[in-house]
Design a protein around this motif. Structure first.
Motif, PDB file in Angstrom:
ATOM      1  N   ASN A 193      17.543  98.124 -53.118  1.00  0.00           N
ATOM      2  CA  ASN A 193      18.835  98.470 -52.529  1.00  0.00           C
ATOM      3  C   ASN A 193      19.862  98.484 -53.659  1.00  0.00           C
ATOM      4  O   ASN A 193      20.222  97.436 -54.198  1.00  0.00           O
ATOM      5  N   LEU A 194      20.326  99.683 -54.020  1.00  0.00           N
ATOM      6  CA  LEU A 194      21.309  99.839 -55.099  1.00  0.00           C
ATOM      7  C   LEU A 194      22.703 100.149 -54.566  1.00  0.00           C
ATOM      8  O   LEU A 194      23.605 100.444 -55.337  1.00  0.00           O
TER       9      LEU A 194
ATOM     10  N   ILE B 171      19.295 108.904 -53.579  1.00  0.00           N
ATOM     11  CA  ILE B 171      19.120 107.821 -52.617  1.00  0.00           C
ATOM     12  C   ILE B 171      17.902 108.057 -51.727  1.00  0.00           C
ATOM     13  O   ILE B 171      17.149 107.130 -51.422  1.00  0.00           O
ATOM     14  N   LYS B 172      17.693 109.291 -51.321  1.00  0.00           N
ATOM     15  CA  LYS B 172      16.561 109.595 -50.440  1.00  0.00           C
ATOM     16  C   LYS B 172      15.231 109.355 -51.155  1.00  0.00           C
ATOM     17  O   LYS B 172      14.285 108.837 -50.558  1.00  0.00           O
ATOM     18  N   PHE B 173      15.178 109.748 -52.423  1.00  0.00           N
ATOM     19  CA  PHE B 173      13.945 109.506 -53.176  1.00  0.00           C
ATOM     20  C   PHE B 173      13.710 108.010 -53.359  1.00  0.00           C
ATOM     21  O   PHE B 173      12.573 107.533 -53.236  1.00  0.00           O
ATOM     22  N   LEU B 174      14.763 107.254 -53.639  1.00  0.00           N
ATOM     23  CA  LEU B 174      14.646 105.801 -53.786  1.00  0.00           C
ATOM     24  C   LEU B 174      14.100 105.176 -52.509  1.00  0.00           C
ATOM     25  O   LEU B 174      13.210 104.313 -52.552  1.00  0.00           O
ATOM     26  N   ALA B 175      14.615 105.610 -51.355  1.00  0.00           N
ATOM     27  CA  ALA B 175      14.185 105.050 -50.073  1.00  0.00           C
ATOM     28  C   ALA B 175      12.717 105.344 -49.792  1.00  0.00           C
ATOM     29  O   ALA B 175      12.043 104.563 -49.119  1.00  0.00           O
TER      30      ALA B 175
ATOM     31  N   SER C  22      13.342  92.897 -49.071  1.00  0.00           N
ATOM     32  CA  SER C  22      14.249  93.815 -49.763  1.00  0.00           C
ATOM     33  C   SER C  22      14.819  93.132 -50.993  1.00  0.00           C
ATOM     34  O   SER C  22      14.907  91.903 -51.061  1.00  0.00           O
ATOM     35  N   ILE C  23      15.188  93.959 -51.983  1.00  0.00           N
ATOM     36  CA  ILE C  23      15.756  93.455 -53.236  1.00  0.00           C
ATOM     37  C   ILE C  23      17.057  94.191 -53.478  1.00  0.00           C
ATOM     38  O   ILE C  23      17.065  95.407 -53.724  1.00  0.00           O
ATOM     39  N   THR C  24      18.170  93.473 -53.388  1.00  0.00           N
ATOM     40  CA  THR C  24      19.493  94.060 -53.539  1.00  0.00           C
ATOM     41  C   THR C  24      20.075  93.665 -54.890  1.00  0.00           C
ATOM     42  O   THR C  24      20.143  92.471 -55.223  1.00  0.00           O
ATOM     43  N   PHE C  25      20.488  94.654 -55.663  1.00  0.00           N
ATOM     44  CA  PHE C  25      21.112  94.402 -56.959  1.00  0.00           C
ATOM     45  C   PHE C  25      22.633  94.415 -56.777  1.00  0.00           C
ATOM     46  O   PHE C  25      23.215  95.415 -56.364  1.00  0.00           O
ATOM     47  N   LEU C  26      23.252  93.287 -57.088  1.00  0.00           N
ATOM     48  CA  LEU C  26      24.691  93.143 -56.908  1.00  0.00           C
ATOM     49  C   LEU C  26      25.427  93.534 -58.184  1.00  0.00           C
ATOM     50  O   LEU C  26      24.853  93.493 -59.276  1.00  0.00           O
TER      51      LEU C  26
END
Length: 462
Positions: free
Chosen positions: A135-136, A124-128, A361-365
């Motif tokens: 946003n996964l 998660i930290k690397f993604l951020a 932001s792009i959130t994947f649901l």
């Protein structure tokens, strides 16, 4: 399946300005869009609309491979210019998007980015840090595991796209396979060309795509590496990864998203009623404009001297290679790691392009969000725009519109670009749209002719 059947939309342009007044945050839901075209188009035109507003995109897909591909395509699109030049970025994006075969450099890029995408899903930290727009957090653990398996499959590519493509074409045509060129020419001349707005697609590029699955090509390039992002149903069985083959579109092509219209007059010129430029050339120019405007938030002015004036109908020859020739050319793909070059397993230390202030932001649901999220309190009246793809319409009920804000724009994709369907099916699709809109308390915006319009626009009046 892997691409949309309609042009990219700038959602800020399509919205009622009164809906945006005084608003600091905008939420857009994309259901079954299959690719990131609407996100990229809206990002690129943000500066034109001059709205200092946070835009949150939410994506629902029922197949995890489509989530994985959108993540990859967005990573490519948001690469800084120090990592990818404008022209190279556009061609790389096009290859990954719509070609069964990739250039070796593109294949190496894919393998390395697959490793980075695994890091993003598992850290998660690397993604951020690397892709702060992603946003996964709403994906289930099982869905993240599936994404990791898909990216692993891409990095160990044993997917023979051309052979699988040929099998699909053979099965589709049956006894007509031996005369497939005639079948492709019939579909182009009697079906595709009759569709409003589709005449810009060149017969040569269309038939080449129908034959071997290569939609975009250039004179100075050679593609000989399989594109594993077109694999469907990737699953882990023991310590081995398996797939269900290629199950995407083999009839219409990936040209419609960015390859039909262009703001530049030189790209739309005709000679004796025939477009001088290919749909592929228009597609490339549009992508270059989008990528430039995302990075610079300023108008893109192409330098005509940079483009080859000879590209166009003249490059698409009739003596294109047969599928069997390409199979022989790409047969080394199953041999494994020795053909891949250097794989960077270390985590990248740079970030993607920053979105325009104050951010996007792009959130994947999760895959079941279509049925579960309309009943969640947090999502009631949450979205100011909703896009619904044509192949998802059958799964959509009026409950979905519980998530739509008052005055929200609802965009239904038409099926005008779907080859092989009857006029009765087009009309039936229109009636399903109108019935669902009526049940969901929507008013039409303008007229909708399913044989002319790519979209049907409605507005929530509740």
């Amino acid at each position: 399946m892997f691409w949309g059947f309609s042009p990219a939309i700038d959602f800020l342009h399509e919205m009622d300005k009164t809906l945006l007044e005084g608003r600091k945050e905008l939420n857009i839901l994309l259901v079954g869009a299959a690719d990131a075209r609407h996100i990229l188009q809206t990002m690129a035109r943000y500066y034109v609309n001059n709205q200092l507003i946070t835009i949150n995109y939410f994506i629902i897909e029922v197949v995890m491979e489509l989530i994985a591909r959108q993540m990859l395509l967005l990573v490519v699109a948001l690469e800084p210019k120090e990592k990818l030049g404008l022209a190279e970025k556009a061609r790389l994006w096009m290859e990954l998007y719509g070609n069964t075969l990739l250039r070796h450099s593109s294949y190496e890029y894919l393998v390395n980015k697959s490793v980075q995408l695994i890091h993003m899903v598992t850290d998660i930290k690397f993604l951020a840090r690397r892709m702060p727009t992603f946003n996964l957090s709403q994906l289930k653990y099982r869905e993240k595991d599936i994404l990791e398996n898909i990216f692993r499959f891409w990095s160990v590519n044993t997917f023979d796209t051309v052979k699988l493509w040929d099998e699909r074409v053979r099965k589709s045509l049956g006894v007509r396979y031996d005369s497939k060129e005639g079948a492709f020419d019939w579909d182009y001349s009697m079906k595709l060309k009759d569709i409003s707005g589709a005449s810009v697609i060149n017969s040569g590029e269309f038939k080449k795509w129908r034959r071997i699955g290569i939609a975009f090509s250039w004179l100075e390039t050679e593609a000989n590496s399989s594109n594993p992002t077109l694999a469907c149903g990737v699953v882990l069985n023991g310590d081995k990864l398996h797939h269900m083959g290629y199950m995407g579109d083999i009839r219409a092509g990936p040209f419609f998203t960015f390859g039909l219209k262009c703001d530049d007059a030189d790209m739309m010129k005709t000679y004796n009623g025939v477009h001088i430029k290919r749909s592929s050339d228009i597609f490339e120019r549009n992508l270059m404009r989008i990528f430039y405007e995302i990075e610079n938030q300023a108008e893109y002015e192409p330098d005509i001297s940079e483009f080859d004036p000879n590209l166009g109908v003249s490059v698409v020859a009739d003596d294109l290679p047969e599928a069997s020739d390409v199979i022989n050319l790409s047969g080394h793909e199953s041999s494994g790691l020795q053909n891949r070059g250097t794989i960077n397993k270390a985590k990248e230390d740079y970030s993607c392009l920053p979105g325009p202030e104050p951010g996007q932001s792009i959130t994947f649901l999760p895959r079941n969000a279509l049925t579960t999220h309309p009943h969640k309190v947090d999502y009631q009246n949450h979205f100011q725009a909703i896009f619904i793809a044509h192949n998802i319409l059958q799964y959509v009920t009026s409950d979905l519109f519980n998530m739509a804000d008052k005055g929200a724009v609802i965009v239904f994709e038409s099926i005008k670009f779907c080859i092989g369907i009857s006029k009765e099916e087009v009309v039936s699709h229109q009636k399903r749209i109108e019935k669902l809109a009526e049940e969901s308390n929507c008013d039409p915006i303008g007229n909708f002719d399913p044989f002319i319009n790519e979209f049907a626009f409605f507005k929530i009046k509740k």
